[in-house]
Scaffold this motif. Structure first.
Motif, mmCIF file in Angstrom:
data_model
loop_
_atom_site.group_PDB
_atom_site.id
_atom_site.type_symbol
_atom_site.label_atom_id
_atom_site.label_comp_id
_atom_site.label_asym_id
_atom_site.label_seq_id
_atom_site.Cartn_x
_atom_site.Cartn_y
_atom_site.Cartn_z
ATOM 1 N N MET A 1 32.949 51.032 44.518
ATOM 2 C CA MET A 1 33.386 50.538 45.822
ATOM 3 C C MET A 1 34.771 49.939 45.635
ATOM 4 O O MET A 1 34.954 49.057 44.778
ATOM 5 N N PRO A 2 35.757 50.432 46.335
ATOM 6 C CA PRO A 2 37.119 49.925 46.155
ATOM 7 C C PRO A 2 37.176 48.406 46.271
ATOM 8 O O PRO A 2 36.662 47.820 47.224
ATOM 9 N N GLY A 3 37.761 47.787 45.250
ATOM 10 C CA GLY A 3 37.939 46.341 45.254
ATOM 11 C C GLY A 3 36.738 45.557 44.790
ATOM 12 O O GLY A 3 36.805 44.325 44.706
ATOM 13 N N ALA A 4 35.622 46.214 44.445
ATOM 14 C CA ALA A 4 34.415 45.471 44.065
ATOM 15 C C ALA A 4 34.428 45.049 42.600
ATOM 16 O O ALA A 4 33.825 44.040 42.244
ATOM 17 N N ARG A 5 35.108 45.793 41.730
ATOM 18 C CA ARG A 5 35.097 45.447 40.306
ATOM 19 C C ARG A 5 36.033 44.272 40.061
ATOM 20 O O ARG A 5 37.220 44.313 40.404
ATOM 21 N N PRO A 6 35.524 43.191 39.448
ATOM 22 C CA PRO A 6 36.381 42.026 39.178
ATOM 23 C C PRO A 6 37.502 42.381 38.206
ATOM 24 O O PRO A 6 37.343 43.216 37.314
ATOM 25 N N LYS A 7 38.630 41.723 38.379
ATOM 26 C CA LYS A 7 39.772 41.988 37.506
ATOM 27 C C LYS A 7 39.519 41.523 36.077
ATOM 28 O O LYS A 7 40.084 42.075 35.133
ATOM 29 N N ASP A 8 38.677 40.489 35.919
ATOM 30 C CA ASP A 8 38.427 39.963 34.578
ATOM 31 C C ASP A 8 37.224 40.617 33.902
ATOM 32 O O ASP A 8 36.788 40.172 32.835
ATOM 33 N N ALA A 9 36.659 41.667 34.493
ATOM 34 C CA ALA A 9 35.504 42.340 33.886
ATOM 35 C C ALA A 9 35.951 43.095 32.637
ATOM 36 O O ALA A 9 37.021 43.706 32.623
ATOM 37 N N LYS B 1 29.978 40.462 42.887
ATOM 38 C CA LYS B 1 30.736 40.442 41.644
ATOM 39 C C LYS B 1 29.906 40.993 40.490
ATOM 40 O O LYS B 1 30.410 41.733 39.632
ATOM 41 N N THR B 2 28.611 40.644 40.461
ATOM 42 C CA THR B 2 27.730 41.141 39.397
ATOM 43 C C THR B 2 27.581 42.657 39.471
ATOM 44 O O THR B 2 27.648 43.356 38.452
ATOM 45 N N ILE B 3 27.379 43.158 40.698
ATOM 46 C CA ILE B 3 27.257 44.610 40.861
ATOM 47 C C ILE B 3 28.580 45.294 40.548
ATOM 48 O O ILE B 3 28.630 46.342 39.889
ATOM 49 N N GLY B 4 29.674 44.708 40.995
ATOM 50 C CA GLY B 4 30.984 45.321 40.770
ATOM 51 C C GLY B 4 31.344 45.421 39.303
ATOM 52 O O GLY B 4 32.065 46.335 38.889
#
Length: 334
Positions: free
Chosen positions: A192-200, A65-68
């Motif tokens: 990376m597909p799906g790695a970025r959190p939605k609340d970022a 999550k941190t990397i995303g």
């Protein structure tokens, strides 16, 4: 005697059989077993070290999550749009003009652990290959401006918080005076597909730090594109003026009238030509007496009275009173 020899031969034969047996056992059992035991101990030590390392890591999901959160987006189209926008805003904020941004297609980045040279088991490599994949998008941003704007643009690109890398840049003079320059910077980002959190929070353009801007300013101040000025010409040796020749017809100095003072007049009243003029030097004790018709310096005594004396020089008649110097004489008549 023969019996003793037979016993000795039998003993030697038994020892030889025992030696051969021990050598065979050492070669085919004891040595391999020792090597296997040593490898086992090393493997157990390595496994314990790996286990301690895994225990020290944070939760893999939190780590992902941190990397995303540093990635621009989860899908290629969104990454392409944001990368163009952020690079264009970064160049504009630095002061560049004529900005152009071009992106390449996303390219999958292979995991080095999947190479056969990684010495991992094939099952492990296949498991890694079947997992989530990273993609890289390469972009080029171009613009022009003075050297301050160009170096500042590189500093701003380096300062962006989202995951990226400046793979290279080119700076070329854009005019003959070398006062404007063009910049081409190659920047890549990964997602990376799906790695970025939605609340970022959405990615934005960040300002460069004072240290980064100071480095950029020093580079611009040196301006490596302009040749240094030539050294100043050596100072010429001063030309000595030729001595002035002496005047060919120098004007003679005037007579020292101020050096002679009329100190008195002596004579017999009523007796013509009995009057005598007394003069003395102002710079000494020399005294001189003259009568009518005598000359002193270039003055001829014309007449002497108890109160004054008349002198003639050329066509000019002058008067000197008792107590005055010859320089204080005044014209008579005219």
């Amino acid at each position: 005697m023969k019996r003793q020899t037979a016993i000795i031969v039998a003993a030697v034969g038994a020892a030889a059989v025992a030696l051969v047996g021990w050598l065979a056992a050492d070669r085919f059992y004891f040595t391999p077993a020792g090597d296997a035991r040593e490898r086992l101990e090393k493997s157990e030590t390595a496994a314990a070290s790996y286990e301690r390392g895994l225990m020290s890591l944070a939760d893999p999901r939190e780590f992902r999550k941190t990397i995303g959160a540093t990635m621009l987006a989860n899908d290629p189209e969104r990454v392409d749009h944001l990368l163009r926008t952020l690079l264009s805003e970064s160049a504009e904020r630095a002061g560049l003009a004529s900005i152009v941004v071009s992106n390449g297609r996303p390219a999958r980045v292979a995991n080095p652990a999947t190479d056969r040279g990684s010495k991992l088991a094939s099952s492990v490599r296949k498991a890694i290959e079947s997992g989530p994949a990273f993609y890289a998008v390469r972009s080029r941003v171009q613009g022009d401006g003075d050297l301050n704007a160009v170096t500042r643009a590189i500093a701003v690109l380096q300062a962006q918080p989202w995951i990226h890398r400046i793979e290279g840049f080119e700076i070329e003079p854009a005019n003959r005076d070398r006062t404007r320059f063009s910049l081409k910077a190659d920047v890549s980002t990964a997602f990376m597909p799906g790695a970025r959190p939605k609340d970022a929070p959405p990615p934005t353009v960040a300002d460069a730090s004072e240290a980064q801007l100071a480095i950029a300013a020093r580079v611009a101040q040196r301006n490596p594109f302009v040749a240094p000025p030539p050294p100043p010409d050596p100072k010429p040796e001063p030309v000595k003026a030729a001595p002035k020749p002496p005047p060919t017809d120098p004007t003679p100095p005037p007579p020292p009238y101020d050096k002679w003072r009329v100190v008195g007049v002596v004579g017999i009243p009523g007796a013509e030509n009995s009057w005598e003029l007394l003069l003395s030097r102002t710079d000494g004790v020399v005294t001189r007496s003259v009568r009518k018709g005598d000359e002193i310096l270039d003055l001829r005594v014309e007449n002497i009275t108890p109160n004054d004396v008349l002198f003639v020089s050329g066509n000019t008649t002058t008067r000197v009173l008792v107590g005055q110097t010859l320089a204080e004489r005044t014209p008579v008549g005219g």
